[in-house]
Every structure is written in C-alpha cells, then in structure tokens.
Design a protein around this motif. Structure first.
Motif, PDB file in Angstrom:
ATOM      1  N   LYS A 285     103.494  55.453  -0.046  1.00 49.14           N
ATOM      2  CA  LYS A 285     102.093  56.233   0.154  1.00 49.14           C
ATOM      3  C   LYS A 285     101.088  56.080   0.673  1.00 49.14           C
ATOM      4  CE  LYS A 285     103.752  56.377  -5.787  1.00 49.14           C
ATOM      5  NZ  LYS A 285     103.658  55.648  -6.376  1.00 49.14           N
ATOM      6  N   SER A 286     101.058  54.339   1.142  1.00 46.94           N
ATOM      7  CA  SER A 286     100.157  53.808   1.973  1.00 46.94           C
ATOM      8  C   SER A 286      99.496  54.919   3.327  1.00 46.94           C
ATOM      9  CB  SER A 286      99.514  52.448   2.086  1.00 46.94           C
ATOM     10  OG  SER A 286      99.564  51.773   0.332  1.00 46.94           O
ATOM     11  N   CYS A 287     101.217  55.211   3.964  1.00 39.72           N
ATOM     12  CA  CYS A 287     101.090  55.833   4.892  1.00 39.72           C
ATOM     13  C   CYS A 287      99.560  57.197   4.834  1.00 39.72           C
ATOM     14  CB  CYS A 287     102.435  56.322   5.609  1.00 39.72           C
ATOM     15  SG  CYS A 287     102.986  57.352   4.867  1.00 39.72           S
ATOM     16  N   THR A 288     100.232  57.617   3.796  1.00 42.58           N
ATOM     17  CA  THR A 288      99.407  58.736   3.989  1.00 42.58           C
ATOM     18  C   THR A 288      97.672  58.509   4.187  1.00 42.58           C
ATOM     19  OG1 THR A 288     100.853  60.540   3.376  1.00 42.58           O
ATOM     20  CG2 THR A 288      98.982  61.511   2.945  1.00 42.58           C
ATOM     21  N   SER A 289      97.633  57.783   2.689  1.00 44.30           N
ATOM     22  CA  SER A 289      95.891  57.006   2.875  1.00 44.30           C
ATOM     23  C   SER A 289      95.711  56.666   4.057  1.00 44.30           C
ATOM     24  CB  SER A 289      95.702  56.755   1.425  1.00 44.30           C
ATOM     25  OG  SER A 289      96.740  55.989   1.411  1.00 44.30           O
ATOM     26  N   VAL A 290      96.281  55.729   4.341  1.00 47.11           N
ATOM     27  CA  VAL A 290      95.700  54.721   5.784  1.00 47.11           C
ATOM     28  C   VAL A 290      95.548  55.547   6.635  1.00 47.11           C
ATOM     29  CG1 VAL A 290      96.170  53.461   7.600  1.00 47.11           C
ATOM     30  CG2 VAL A 290      96.763  52.991   5.413  1.00 47.11           C
ATOM     31  N   ARG A 291      96.445  56.908   6.873  1.00 49.71           N
ATOM     32  CA  ARG A 291      96.079  57.674   8.358  1.00 49.71           C
ATOM     33  C   ARG A 291      94.749  58.679   7.792  1.00 49.71           C
ATOM     34  NH1 ARG A 291     100.149  63.559  10.117  1.00 49.71           N
ATOM     35  NH2 ARG A 291      98.746  64.195   7.976  1.00 49.71           N
ATOM     36  N   ALA A 292      94.702  58.543   6.604  1.00 47.29           N
ATOM     37  CA  ALA A 292      92.922  59.911   6.654  1.00 47.29           C
ATOM     38  C   ALA A 292      92.377  59.154   6.693  1.00 47.29           C
ATOM     39  CB  ALA A 292      93.148  60.610   4.931  1.00 47.29           C
ATOM     40  N   LEU A 293      92.367  57.559   6.176  1.00 48.13           N
ATOM     41  CA  LEU A 293      91.237  56.653   6.416  1.00 48.13           C
ATOM     42  C   LEU A 293      90.409  56.919   7.662  1.00 48.13           C
ATOM     43  CD1 LEU A 293      89.005  55.002   5.599  1.00 48.13           C
ATOM     44  CD2 LEU A 293      90.752  53.155   5.313  1.00 48.13           C
ATOM     45  N   ALA A 294      92.008  56.785   9.120  1.00 51.03           N
ATOM     46  CA  ALA A 294      92.142  56.384  10.279  1.00 51.03           C
ATOM     47  C   ALA A 294      91.083  58.127  10.583  1.00 51.03           C
ATOM     48  CB  ALA A 294      93.177  56.120  10.632  1.00 51.03           C
ATOM     49  N   GLU A 295      91.553  58.894   9.978  1.00 56.61           N
ATOM     50  CA  GLU A 295      90.736  60.198  10.499  1.00 56.61           C
ATOM     51  C   GLU A 295      89.943  59.888  10.345  1.00 56.61           C
ATOM     52  OE1 GLU A 295      93.697  62.834   8.962  1.00 56.61           O
ATOM     53  OE2 GLU A 295      95.527  63.017  10.550  1.00 56.61           O
ATOM     54  N   ASN A 296      89.369  59.729   8.780  1.00 55.96           N
ATOM     55  CA  ASN A 296      87.738  60.009   8.904  1.00 55.96           C
ATOM     56  C   ASN A 296      86.876  58.945   9.808  1.00 55.96           C
ATOM     57  OD1 ASN A 296      88.448  61.607   6.863  1.00 55.96           O
ATOM     58  ND2 ASN A 296      87.802  59.581   4.776  1.00 55.96           N
ATOM     59  N   TYR A 297      87.493  57.788  10.094  1.00 50.80           N
ATOM     60  CA  TYR A 297      87.215  56.669  11.317  1.00 50.80           C
ATOM     61  C   TYR A 297      87.291  57.071  12.423  1.00 50.80           C
ATOM     62  CZ  TYR A 297      84.783  54.099   7.786  1.00 50.80           C
ATOM     63  OH  TYR A 297      84.302  53.580   7.020  1.00 50.80           O
ATOM     64  N   ASP A 298      87.986  58.559  13.336  1.00 54.32           N
ATOM     65  CA  ASP A 298      88.663  58.667  14.500  1.00 54.32           C
ATOM     66  C   ASP A 298      89.000  58.147  15.205  1.00 54.32           C
ATOM     67  OD1 ASP A 298      88.556  60.735  16.109  1.00 54.32           O
ATOM     68  OD2 ASP A 298      86.722  60.499  17.912  1.00 54.32           O
TER      69      ASP A 298
END
Length: 332
Positions: A285-298
């Motif tokens: 589950k975390s891989c999706t939210s971690v990836r999205a967080l990373a995208e938010n910070y480029d």
C-alpha cells in the motif's frame, strides 16, 4: 513507574509490550478481539502473531480501549498505517490531554499523503511536541527472544522522548532519542517498499550483489525524498534509516521481503497474501503513496515506481527489472 497503553495487539505491538513490561513499565495492550486479550492476560501468549512466545505475567490486555487508556502517561499506537485514522477517531475522546502519543505505524497515508505523526495531530488535535515515533531495525520475533537490538525514539520535545526511552530500555533493547520525526517516518515508510524490491529480486534468483545494489540505491531514493520534505540526512544514515532498511530488506522474518519474494517467484498479490495468513505487507500500500509524495516534490524514485507497477499496474517482475536496467547510466 510509567504507565502505558498499547493500542493494537499485532506482532510488533505485542513485542513492544513485552519490552515495556520487562523494563518495569505498567502496560496494558488493547486488542480488537476479546479472545486475544484473554490469551495475553491469562495464558501469557499471543498465538495468532507470536505463537510459542511466553509473555510476562505483568503484561495485561483488554478489549476495552478505555480500560487500557485509563491513567496512562503515553499511548502507543500500534495499528497498520492505513487504519490509524479510523481507529484514532474511536480512541481520541478517551486520551487525556497531556498523554504522549507514540506511533509504531510506518507508512504514508493513502490520499492525504500525510505521515503518521501528521495524521495523529490532525485527528486528535494534539500539538506535535506531544507526538513521538519509534523506528529502527526491530524485527518482532528477534526482540521477543531477547536478542540485542536498538531503536530511535523521535519527538520534538526531548523530555518526552527521554521518558519513553527510560520506559523501554532493557538489557537487550537500547533506545536512542532524536528530534527528527520526519526522518524517522520517511525512513520507516520507504524501507518497506525497498524490501519488496529485494524480495522480488531474490524470488527470481538474483543473489547478494543485486540485493546490496537495491539496498544502496534504495537508500539514495529515501534520502532524496527525506531531505526534500525536511528530514536530516544523518537520521537516514542511522538506525531509523539504513539500520531499519538493512534488517527489513535481508531478513526472512520481514513480511515485506517475504511478500516480495513470493511475487518474484511468480505469485500474484492474492496468493502472496494467502501465504502470509491474509496479511498484506505494508509496502504494497505504501508504494503508491510514497510514489505520489515523491512526485509532489519532484523527487525521482525509480525503485519505488517499479514496485508500484508490479503491485498495482500488472507489470511482471522481469519487466520491472528490465525497466530499471535500461535506465541511462550516470554518475553515482
């Protein structure tokens, strides 16, 4: 003597309860299921999560969270990250105003992309100096056997961190204090994703060179994201970062690594879940939210992206490995 409640009777919550009890803390575990609470209190065992482990007679348990929370100095939140918000909504009115809230949960909340300390503050209204997190190379099965281990207790309020440190220090469990909550939480959330990648690599037959490469490049990903959101690089080079990462990526006791290995052997998410007695690894589950967080910070996180594609977009492990190997070469 400190008094603590542990809200959640899974393997790590139970193991930490044992540590607290053996450190001399008055501790009560809350379990959602009354039969588990009875087993801990009367039989001194949690057969569903830690079968065969004898728990201290001083360790109590209840199925009523109000009983567990009565008069405590700190409440230990030991439920999975994606259920923390819902559970806190039930518990918050029974948590006294000055109680320290200690999170054992490791993850980034889906949708909101909040860290666990942020979820706790949002739901309970507690100021951040009341909220602490605990993170490190802490495999529950080894800790309940009394094998030496260390951990980090992070809190903006150093005095609260030291109170928890004193409450859980034993001859085999050594807690260190830190003020970098962000670093501890980012390290704890991301390491589960990298452990899935290590398990996948092992499942397809790759050896130690590959696993070491994934751990090292995974740490680089974690550090990039951590520093982007305000973590201290030194935290991610310590117990809550590289220490937790190595343990989770290499141990057969790690649910995330074992889950990834089953995927690498060709299993589906469903079959891997069945093999782990219905428990889904946090990293899935975390891989999706971690990836999205990373995208938010480029922030670029290719390993995390590959794990997400395998778990949620139907990509095969072999294709994910090919995608990673096909990336352009560059300086380290």
């Amino acid at each position: 003597m400190s008094k603590a409640a542990i809200l959640g009777a899974g393997s790590w919550g139970t193991a930490f309860g044992k540590v607290l009890a053996e450190a001399g803390t008055d501790v009560t575990i809350w379990s959602r299921r009354a039969e588990v609470a009875r087993s801990i209190s009367e039989d001194h065992e949690n057969p569903g999560y830690l079968p065969g482990v004898e728990l201290p007679g001083a360790l109590k348990a209840t199925a009523d969270h109000r009983v567990a929370l009565d008069g405590v100095d700190f409440a230990v939140l030991a439920v999975p990250s994606q259920t923390l918000r819902e559970n806190l909504g039930v518990w918050r009115d029974d948590i006294a105003p000055n109680v320290t809230l200690l999170s054992l949960a490791k993850g980034i909340e889906s949708g909101t992309l909040l860290r666990m300390s942020q979820v706790i503050g949002q739901v309970t209204g507690a100021e951040q100096n009341r909220i602490a997190v605990l993170s490190g190379p802490n495999l529950a099965r080894e800790i309940v056997q009394g094998q030496p281990a260390a951990t980090v207790v992070a809190c903006p309020d150093s005095a609260r961190a030291m109170e928890i440190q004193k409450a859980c220090a034993t001859g085999y469990f050594r807690p260190y204090t830190n003020t970098d909550v962000i670093g501890c939480e980012i390290g704890g959330a991301c390491k589960n994703v990298i452990a899935l990648a290590c398990g996948m690599a092992a499942g397809v037959g790759f050896g130690d060179n590959t696993v070491a490469t994934i751990i090292t490049r995974g740490l680089a990903e974690i550090t990039r994201l951590g520093t982007a959101v305000g973590a201290k690089p030194a935290t991610l080079a310590g117990l809550a970062g590289v220490g937790d990462l190595v343990a989770t990526c290499t141990s057969p006791l790690s649910r995330n690594r074992s889950f990834g290995e089953r995927l690498g052997l060709g299993g589906s998410l469903e079959s891997a879940q069945e093999a782990t007695h219905g428990q889904v690894a946090e990293g899935v589950k975390s891989c999706t939210s971690v990836r999205a967080l990373a995208e938010n910070y480029d922030v670029e996180m290719p390993l995390t992206d590959a794990v997400h594609r395998v778990c949620h977009e139907g990509m095969s492990v072999s294709d994910a490995i090919g995608l990673l190997l096909g990336r352009r070469v560059k300086p380290e």
